[in-house]
Design a protein around this motif. Sequence first.
Motif, short mmCIF file in Angstrom:
data_model
loop_
_atom_site.label_atom_id
_atom_site.label_comp_id
_atom_site.label_asym_id
_atom_site.label_seq_id
_atom_site.Cartn_x
_atom_site.Cartn_y
_atom_site.Cartn_z
N ASP A 125 120.83 49.42 3.44
CA ASP A 125 121.17 50.76 3.94
C ASP A 125 119.89 51.50 4.35
N SER A 126 118.85 51.41 3.53
CA SER A 126 117.58 52.05 3.87
C SER A 126 117.00 51.47 5.16
N LEU A 127 117.08 50.14 5.29
CA LEU A 127 116.48 49.46 6.45
C LEU A 127 117.25 49.73 7.74
N SER A 128 118.48 50.24 7.62
CA SER A 128 119.26 50.54 8.83
C SER A 128 118.52 51.53 9.72
N LEU A 129 117.68 52.35 9.11
CA LEU A 129 116.88 53.31 9.89
C LEU A 129 116.04 52.61 10.95
N LEU A 130 115.55 51.43 10.61
CA LEU A 130 114.65 50.73 11.54
C LEU A 130 115.38 50.21 12.77
N SER A 131 116.71 50.09 12.67
CA SER A 131 117.47 49.62 13.83
C SER A 131 117.72 50.78 14.80
N ALA A 132 117.64 51.99 14.30
CA ALA A 132 117.99 53.15 15.14
C ALA A 132 116.76 53.91 15.65
N LEU A 133 115.61 53.71 14.98
CA LEU A 133 114.43 54.51 15.32
C LEU A 133 113.33 53.64 15.90
N ASP A 134 112.59 54.22 16.80
CA ASP A 134 111.42 53.55 17.33
C ASP A 134 110.22 54.23 16.65
N ILE A 135 109.68 53.60 15.63
CA ILE A 135 108.63 54.24 14.83
C ILE A 135 107.27 53.68 15.23
N PRO A 136 106.40 54.50 15.83
CA PRO A 136 105.08 54.00 16.24
C PRO A 136 104.23 53.59 15.04
N LEU A 137 103.28 52.72 15.27
CA LEU A 137 102.34 52.28 14.23
C LEU A 137 101.64 53.48 13.61
N GLY A 138 101.57 53.49 12.28
CA GLY A 138 100.83 54.53 11.59
C GLY A 138 101.50 55.89 11.56
N ALA A 139 102.80 55.92 11.87
CA ALA A 139 103.51 57.21 11.88
C ALA A 139 103.54 57.83 10.49
N ARG A 140 103.59 59.16 10.46
CA ARG A 140 103.71 59.86 9.18
C ARG A 140 105.18 60.11 8.88
N LEU A 141 105.63 59.65 7.72
CA LEU A 141 107.04 59.76 7.36
C LEU A 141 107.17 60.31 5.95
N ILE A 142 108.07 61.27 5.76
CA ILE A 142 108.33 61.79 4.41
C ILE A 142 109.80 61.58 4.07
N ASP A 143 110.03 61.11 2.83
CA ASP A 143 111.38 60.89 2.32
C ASP A 143 111.65 62.00 1.30
N VAL A 144 112.58 62.87 1.64
CA VAL A 144 112.86 64.07 0.83
C VAL A 144 113.97 63.78 -0.19
N GLY A 145 113.67 64.01 -1.48
CA GLY A 145 114.65 63.70 -2.54
C GLY A 145 114.84 62.20 -2.65
N THR A 146 113.75 61.49 -2.75
CA THR A 146 113.76 60.02 -2.66
C THR A 146 114.36 59.33 -3.89
N GLY A 147 114.43 60.01 -5.04
CA GLY A 147 115.05 59.42 -6.24
C GLY A 147 114.33 58.15 -6.65
N GLY A 148 115.06 57.03 -6.62
CA GLY A 148 114.47 55.73 -6.95
C GLY A 148 113.72 55.10 -5.78
N GLY A 149 113.51 55.88 -4.71
CA GLY A 149 112.68 55.40 -3.58
C GLY A 149 113.44 55.10 -2.30
N PHE A 150 114.65 55.67 -2.16
CA PHE A 150 115.47 55.34 -0.98
C PHE A 150 115.61 56.52 -0.04
N PRO A 151 115.38 56.28 1.25
CA PRO A 151 115.08 55.02 1.92
C PRO A 151 113.59 54.68 2.02
N GLY A 152 112.68 55.54 1.51
CA GLY A 152 111.25 55.41 1.83
C GLY A 152 110.60 54.10 1.43
N VAL A 153 110.88 53.60 0.22
CA VAL A 153 110.15 52.41 -0.25
C VAL A 153 110.55 51.14 0.53
N PRO A 154 111.86 50.88 0.76
CA PRO A 154 112.19 49.72 1.61
C PRO A 154 111.55 49.81 3.00
#
Length: 238
Positions: free
Chosen positions: A58-87
């Motif tokens: 489910d976390s990795l589904s983001l990568l199918s929808a977004l074009d994320i440039p190398l070295g982009a800055r990303l924040i995961d708000v309310g990450t809990g156990g690390g989802f979706p940020g850590v995957p």
Amino acid sequence: MSERLAAHAQRLFGLTLSAAQQAQFARYAAELEAWNKSRANLTAITDVEAVEIRHFLDSLSLLSALDIPLGARLIDVGTGGGFPGVPLKIVRPDLRLTLLEATGKKIAFLQHLAGVLALADVQLLNARAEEAGQMPDQRERYDFVVARAVAHMPVLMEYLLPLARVGGLCVAMKGESAARETAEAANALRILGGQVARIVPIQLPAVAELHHLVLIQKVAPTPRAYPRKPGAPAKKPL
Ligand code: SAM
């Protein structure tokens, strides 16, 4: 177990997981289980296959929808156990990742996890989104601001949009209610400088309900008064 995850990631999202990445996911699942039992209430999902699908994939589904440039800055708000940020970070180690979480116990888990998974360039921020959005080194600093299962859309927009730079993208991971919640957030988007870009449906294996990624473009600066003080967005949604 991680071979099954790798097969799903390849088939659904065109992602190739290396042996090292598969090992990181296996270790992540083991750490979640261990900490869940003993210390922090990190996830209600405990079956390994369910963790793979409902958390990792489910976390990795983001990568199918977004074009994320190398070295982009990303924040995961309310990450809990690390989802979706850590995957995302496991698959895209180039990301400059911030994990924002209000609960100290969960931050302790994430600190441990970042160590055992040898994740570099990860900032852990133990704060509420309403506080982070007013911090000069966080406000309007991110290319991508993402969240899963944190708040209803009008409230969530006040957590996410202040952190995105103008031109950046916020992504709310939602279930069946995505379209309705997005419509309800129209006023918040207008005030905070957001515009709906796209709603992307995601079908996960053996998951009946359709998930949705709500993509919100930040098109104008957020007025200084937002986010309001902790608790105010949820108490009086825009
Ligand atoms: N995103 C994770 C996931 O999908 O598994 C965790 C979801 S959990 C239901 C919601 C998390 O958001 C909790 O860990 C909670 O502490 C955190 N949270 C809720 N409101 C927050 C806020 N205003 N600022 C920071 N964290 C918040």
